[in-house]
Motif scaffolding. Structure first.
Motif, short mmCIF file in Angstrom:
data_model
loop_
_atom_site.label_atom_id
_atom_site.label_comp_id
_atom_site.label_asym_id
_atom_site.label_seq_id
_atom_site.Cartn_x
_atom_site.Cartn_y
_atom_site.Cartn_z
N GLN A 166 -7.67 -2.94 -2.33
CA GLN A 166 -7.18 -2.63 -3.66
C GLN A 166 -7.45 -1.18 -4.08
OE1 GLN A 166 -7.59 -5.88 -6.67
NE2 GLN A 166 -8.57 -6.97 -5.00
N GLU A 167 -8.23 -0.46 -3.27
CA GLU A 167 -8.37 0.97 -3.47
C GLU A 167 -7.09 1.71 -3.10
OE1 GLU A 167 -11.34 3.31 -4.12
OE2 GLU A 167 -11.47 1.54 -5.41
N PHE A 168 -6.25 1.08 -2.28
CA PHE A 168 -5.09 1.76 -1.71
C PHE A 168 -3.75 1.17 -2.12
CE2 PHE A 168 -8.73 2.25 1.04
CZ PHE A 168 -8.73 3.60 1.34
N MET A 214 0.32 -5.69 -2.69
CA MET A 214 -0.52 -6.60 -1.90
C MET A 214 0.21 -7.86 -1.48
SD MET A 214 -3.78 -5.41 -1.59
CE MET A 214 -5.09 -6.57 -1.84
N VAL A 215 1.21 -8.27 -2.26
CA VAL A 215 1.98 -9.48 -1.91
C VAL A 215 2.61 -9.32 -0.53
CG1 VAL A 215 3.96 -10.91 -2.55
CG2 VAL A 215 2.42 -10.05 -4.33
N THR A 216 3.13 -8.13 -0.25
CA THR A 216 3.76 -7.87 1.04
C THR A 216 2.76 -7.38 2.08
OG1 THR A 216 5.78 -7.23 -0.14
CG2 THR A 216 5.61 -6.58 2.17
N ILE A 217 1.79 -6.59 1.63
CA ILE A 217 0.89 -5.92 2.56
C ILE A 217 -0.12 -6.86 3.22
CG2 ILE A 217 -0.97 -4.20 2.68
CD1 ILE A 217 1.92 -3.09 2.42
N LEU A 218 -0.70 -7.78 2.42
CA LEU A 218 -1.79 -8.61 2.94
C LEU A 218 -1.43 -9.39 4.20
CD1 LEU A 218 -3.71 -10.09 -0.14
CD2 LEU A 218 -4.58 -8.57 1.64
N PHE A 257 -13.23 -7.06 2.28
CA PHE A 257 -12.04 -6.36 2.75
C PHE A 257 -10.90 -6.41 1.73
CE2 PHE A 257 -8.27 -5.57 5.37
CZ PHE A 257 -8.67 -4.41 6.01
N GLY A 258 -10.69 -7.56 1.09
CA GLY A 258 -9.64 -7.66 0.09
C GLY A 258 -9.87 -6.71 -1.07
N ASN A 259 -11.13 -6.61 -1.52
CA ASN A 259 -11.46 -5.65 -2.58
C ASN A 259 -11.21 -4.23 -2.12
OD1 ASN A 259 -12.31 -7.59 -4.43
ND2 ASN A 259 -14.38 -7.63 -3.58
#
Length: 218
Positions: free
Chosen positions: A132-134, A140-144, A127-129
């Motif tokens: 990274q498509e988007f 990612m620091v804020t989104i994850l 899922f983490g990989n």
């Protein structure tokens, strides 16, 4: 005015909220599926198999996990993030269909437990990989944390489903519902490319975990 309050509370720009909620929902649905499967597999193991068989099952799980890593790297090279995600969900659906229709013997319950663990590993690893498509590394620091909080809500909802709905609906109907939910997630993947936007803040090429693993494998 009010519409801008939520993005500020979440540390997002106003336009970013629309990009986050599809993945928040996706991870919530994924965790709902995994939590229900986890609860059922543990219940079947406790009811149908002896605790002494657990070390044997986890030995099988270790071997299968190593084999899955090899397959995962090959699939990533051949089909990319979307293809691999679709493959993982299709395998999860197939395993549950097999559990419904195959003769109920001890080996089937053990296989269901192993398949559940592999499904967990596959989804969490990929899922983490996939994200990274988007999203860029800066995003990612804020989104994850926001996306992963969707998983917590999905887990709570599915735990309540197991607690209160299973006695009324029956285990087989819960499994059928779980299969339908997994199929809905698979279809949902085809909508997600519309949320992809150019990532302008990364000046150097990304090396996600699958890239690093492939380099180590060579």
């Amino acid at each position: 005015m009010r519409s801008s309050v939520l993005p500020k509370l979440l540390g997002l720009q106003e336009h970013e909220l629309g990009r986050v909620w599809p993945f928040f929902s996706l991870y919530g649905l994924l965790f709902a599926v995994l939590t229900i499967t986890d609860g059922l597999s543990i219940a079947f193991f406790a009811d149908k198999l002896a605790p002494a068989q657990l070390p044997q099952l986890y030995a099988v799980l270790a071997v299968v996990s190593a084999g899955f890593l090899f397959v995962y790297l090959r699939l990533m090279r051949a089909f990319g993030h979307f293809g691999v995600f679709s493959f993982i969900l299709a395998i999860i659906i197939t395993c549950k269909l097999g559990f419904l229709f195959l003769p109920k013997k001890g080996v089937l319950y053990g296989s269901f437990l192993v398949a559940k663990e592999i499904g967990y590993i596959a989804v969490l690893m990929h899922f983490g990989n996939f994200l990274q498509e988007f999203f860029s590394r800066k995003d990612m620091v804020t989104i994850l944390p926001l996306v992963y909080s969707g998983g917590r809500l999905g887990g709570i909802a599915s735990a309540l489903t197991l607690e209160y709905l299973t006695p009324q609906a029956g285990i087989e109907n819960i499994i059928i519902m779980n299969i339908a939910l997994t199929a809905a997630i698979l279809l949902y993947l085809f909508v997600l490319p519309s949320f992809r936007v150019p990532k302008m803040d990364d000046e150097t090429p990304k090396e996600n975990s699958s890239t690093v693993l492939r380099q180590l494998w060579r």
